[in-house]
Design an enzyme around this catalytic site. Structure first.
Site, short mmCIF file in Angstrom:
data_model
loop_
_atom_site.label_atom_id
_atom_site.label_comp_id
_atom_site.label_asym_id
_atom_site.label_seq_id
_atom_site.Cartn_x
_atom_site.Cartn_y
_atom_site.Cartn_z
N ARG A 25 50.07 38.36 28.90
CA ARG A 25 49.32 38.52 27.58
C ARG A 25 49.65 39.51 26.62
NH1 ARG A 25 43.27 37.32 30.03
NH2 ARG A 25 43.80 35.27 31.04
N GLU B 15 47.91 40.27 40.09
CA GLU B 15 48.53 39.40 38.88
C GLU B 15 48.77 39.76 37.68
OE1 GLU B 15 46.68 35.37 36.40
OE2 GLU B 15 46.08 35.68 38.37
N LYS C 96 44.21 26.89 41.06
CA LYS C 96 43.32 28.00 40.29
C LYS C 96 42.18 27.20 39.55
CE LYS C 96 43.42 31.34 36.52
NZ LYS C 96 44.40 32.51 35.84
#
Length: 215
Positions: A52, A48, A136
């Site tokens: 960011r 993943e 999640k």
């Protein structure tokens, strides 16, 4: 039984194949290729790459196009525009810290499966009503940790989770032992300083150690 709108089968094929999904923050797009290769060699092909950093989308493009053994996903997706950009860059799964109606709608129009985040029973039930049974759980440690997640396993028995946030070598096995946990997400297999220094062999070794965690 939840409706199949999540593309649950495709998502589970990825998440059930390894106990840990590496959560990566990549500052230099060029690092994506050797990093993805190192993690795949260590037994963690599904990764993943979080949105960011400014380099994230290019990192996804490079890893997806140049490392065929990798299963590249995108994380920290907050809105439909980011979802679409990540999918266009080659992401094979999308991860969000939360779950909004607009993200669910974007995922419905895409072949790329979405793993949205939920913590409270109400958030989880809302996602389930939209056909989402794989979620999640973030930020895991700060939200109550393994004990809280275990307490959800009976009343919300159809829901399975990938907890992420504050998980490392010391507590990953505790989460993986829970009946409602498929895998965990973690950054410890590819620390920021290791990526910056190009310590690909060390990252491969960390990945290999992570694959030995039992579920």
């Amino acid at each position: 039984m939840a409706a199949p709108s999540q593309k649950t089968h495709e998502l589970l094929q990825i998440m059930e194949a390894q106990p840990v999904i590496p959560v990566l923050k990549i500052e230099r797009a060029a690092d994506a290729i050797p990093l993805a290769r190192a993690l795949a060699r260590g037994g963690l092909p599904a990764i993943e790459i979080t949105l960011r950093t400014p380099a994230a989308l290019e990192a996804i493009r490079l890893a997806a196009s140049e490392v065929p053994e990798a299963i590249v996903g995108a994380g920290t997706i907050l809105n439909p525009a980011q979802f679409e950009a990540a999918a266009a860059a080659g992401s094979r799964f999308i991860v969000s810290p939360g779950c909004t109606a607009s993200l669910i709608d974007a995922a419905a129009d895409s072949p790329v499966p979405l793993l949205p985040g939920a913590i409270t029973p109400s958030e989880i039930m809302t996602a389930y009503e939209r056909g989402y049974s794989v979620l999640k759980f973030f930020p895991a440690e700060q939200a109550g940790g393994a004990a809280f997640l275990k307490s959800l396993s009976s009343p919300l028995s159809d829901i399975r989770f990938c907890p992420t946030g504050g998980i490392g070598v010391a507590n990953a096995a505790t989460y993986l032992s829970l009946p409602n946990v498929i895998c965990v997400g973690g950054s410890w297999v590819a620390p920021d300083d290791f990526i910056a220094a190009g310590k690909w062999d060390e990252i491969e070794a960390l990945a290999r150690a992570a694959t030995s965690l039992s579920r």
